[in-house]
Write an enzyme that holds these catalytic residues in place. Structure first.
Site, PDB file in Angstrom:
ATOM      1  N   TRP A 199      12.011  69.568  13.297  1.00  0.00           N
ATOM      2  CA  TRP A 199      12.465  68.236  12.992  1.00  0.00           C
ATOM      3  C   TRP A 199      11.797  68.011  11.418  1.00  0.00           C
ATOM      4  O   TRP A 199      10.699  68.258  11.518  1.00  0.00           O
ATOM      5  CB  TRP A 199      12.053  67.281  13.867  1.00  0.00           C
ATOM      6  N   ASP A 251       5.937  69.227  21.373  1.00  0.00           N
ATOM      7  CA  ASP A 251       6.306  67.900  21.325  1.00  0.00           C
ATOM      8  C   ASP A 251       7.550  67.455  22.245  1.00  0.00           C
ATOM      9  O   ASP A 251       8.577  68.363  22.317  1.00  0.00           O
ATOM     10  CB  ASP A 251       6.918  68.008  19.804  1.00  0.00           C
ATOM     11  N   LYS A 302      13.634  57.802  23.383  1.00  0.00           N
ATOM     12  CA  LYS A 302      15.051  58.047  23.763  1.00  0.00           C
ATOM     13  C   LYS A 302      15.243  57.817  25.297  1.00  0.00           C
ATOM     14  O   LYS A 302      16.054  57.446  25.552  1.00  0.00           O
ATOM     15  CB  LYS A 302      15.299  59.617  23.196  1.00  0.00           C
TER      16      LYS A 302
HETATM   17  C1  LMR Z   1      16.076  61.946  14.720  1.00  0.00           C
HETATM   18  O1  LMR Z   1      15.684  63.040  14.482  1.00  0.00           O
HETATM   19  O2  LMR Z   1      17.043  61.613  14.306  1.00  0.00           O
HETATM   20  C2  LMR Z   1      14.996  61.213  15.543  1.00  0.00           C
HETATM   21  O3  LMR Z   1      13.876  61.708  16.068  1.00  0.00           O
HETATM   22  C3  LMR Z   1      14.763  59.876  14.766  1.00  0.00           C
HETATM   23  C4  LMR Z   1      14.008  60.066  13.602  1.00  0.00           C
HETATM   24  O4  LMR Z   1      12.931  59.476  13.473  1.00  0.00           O
HETATM   25  O5  LMR Z   1      14.162  61.033  12.738  1.00  0.00           O
END
Ligand code: LMR
Length: 396
Positions: free
Chosen positions: A130, A211, A246
């Site tokens: 992420w 996570d 979520k």
């Molecule tokens: C995403 O990856 O789109 C979600 O986790 C929202 C975010 O805050 O990035």
């Protein structure tokens, strides 16, 4: 002083939300940010949340400060949900949790906690991960390193390479793992692969930070927590950052938890005192509303069942969308193999197209996704899949 500032680029994920809103194309499609959407493209408030919210409004008696740990009842229930009530680490009283402002708040608390234990610790994240993981840990002054994870060419896990890198990591460092629904690849570890990672974690002695932002979005609430539960039952130290954004659809309420698993109850108490100190120094204490909703749901067998049913509807819709897109692409004459999308899990997959093709989809077809070609599967619907597949076929 402020004239020294230079502008920062928009966040690669959140920036898309604004662009999409401004687009007036009648067929525009949002596959950007990871939020659940129903068939109508709406992100609904779950019915169990509405009920719990009403109950809280009727019974809440004060808005006085809640304290850095947040709600004790939420902390216990969310810990039970993640680790399982019969987890040896819970039975041995080795876990302490605090409520946090969302999963991101939890990660920041974890980062400051790690920094306090070992200022030189590096955190190893999957390649890719992420996008915000990197900025977030770097902002806390922690060096971020990567281990191999997703093979873009073959749409598989680079599992052997991942293990080989983990086998070089020392006990000084932290390794971030995604519990389930890997963001951005949708490629999860199997139970057997988790067992191997856990074995290596024990062997190397590094601290795992898991996570878990999508519990219940992959296969089930229990299966999605397999790695978390086995890890907690096996290793001495572990950190879990979880989110209710979520699975409870509580995005803007900002509720998550940071849990520490320590080798014994006494060490866990000390760890909790450090967590509380860290929280006090960042934001003093978490918001209470989201936690109140979640604890009302998890504390009532009826509401919990309703939540599990609603969660299943979201999960099934996403899995259905995966298969639907793959079939539609075939129907549109696309010969490239996209079957991997139907096998991956959770909110995201990489389409596997070039950044130029991503830009073209946005420019010419008003279809929005992250530059890496990560798509949020929940943005697909029966109404837009035809246009989506046709547009993808065109840019290919
Ligand atoms: C995403 O990856 O789109 C979600 O986790 C929202 C975010 O805050 O990035």
């Amino acid at each position: 002083m402020f004239e020294k500032l230079s502008p920062m680029p928009a966040d690669p994920i959140l920036g898309l939300m604004a662009k999409y809103r401004e687009d007036t194309h009648p067929n525009k499609i949002d596959l950007g940010v990871g939020v659940y959407k129903d068939e109508a493209g709406h992100t609904p408030i779950l019915a169990c949340v509405k009920k719990a919210e009403q109950l809280r409004i009727d019974t809440e008696e004060t808005k006085v400060y809640i304290g850095p740990a947040g709600s004790g009842s939420f902390n216990q229930l969310i810990g039970d949900l993640a680790f399982g009530t019969d987890n040896p680490a819970i039975l041995a009283n080795r876990i302490r949790s605090v409520s946090t402002p969302g999963g991101t708040g939890s990660l920041r608390v974890a980062a400051d906690f790690i920094k306090r234990i070992n200022p030189n610790a590096a955190i190893w994240v999957s390649d890719p991960t992420w996008a915000n993981h990197i900025g977030l840990f770097e902002a806390a002054g922690i060096t971020v390193k990567t281990y191999p994870y997703y093979d873009h060419e073959n749409k598989t896990l680079k599992f052997d390479e991942m293990l080989a890198t983990l086998a070089t990591i020392s006990s000084e460092d932290v390794v971030l793992l995604h519990a389930c629904c890997h963001n951005p690849s949708g490629m999860d570890l199997t139970n057997e692969q988790w067992d191997k990672v856990i074995e290596l974690t024990q062997q190397q002695g590094f601290t795992p930070l898991i996570d878990m932002a999508y519990q219940g979005f992959g296969e089930s609430v229990d299966q999605d927590a397999y790695g978390v539960r086995q890890m907690a039952a096996t290793v001495e130290d572990m950190i879990l950052c979880s989110s209710c954004s979520k699975n409870f659809g509580l995005y803007r309420e900002r509720i998550g938890a940071c849990s520490i698993v320590a080798k014994d109850s006494q060490t866990a108490d000390i760890a909790l005192s450090v967590l509380l100190y860290v929280v006090r120094c960042i934001y003093s204490m978490p918001p209470a509303h989201g936690a109140a909703i979640v604890e009302t749901i998890l504390g009532s067998s009826d509401l919990k069942q309703q939540w599990l049913d609603e969660l299943k509807v979201m999960r099934d819709r996403i899995n259905g969308n995966r298969a639907m897109l793959v079939n539609k692409l075939i129907e549109k004459g696309v010969t490239r193999d996209f079957s991997f999308i139907a096998q991956q899990k959770g909110m995201f997959s990489f389409l596997g197209i070039t950044p130029e093709q991503v830009a073209q989809l946005q420019r010419e077809h008003s279809i929005y996704m992250v530059d890496s070609s990560r798509i949020s599967i929940a943005g697909i619907s029966e109404a837009n899949v035809d246009y989506l597949a046709e547009s993808i076929a065109k840019v290919l």
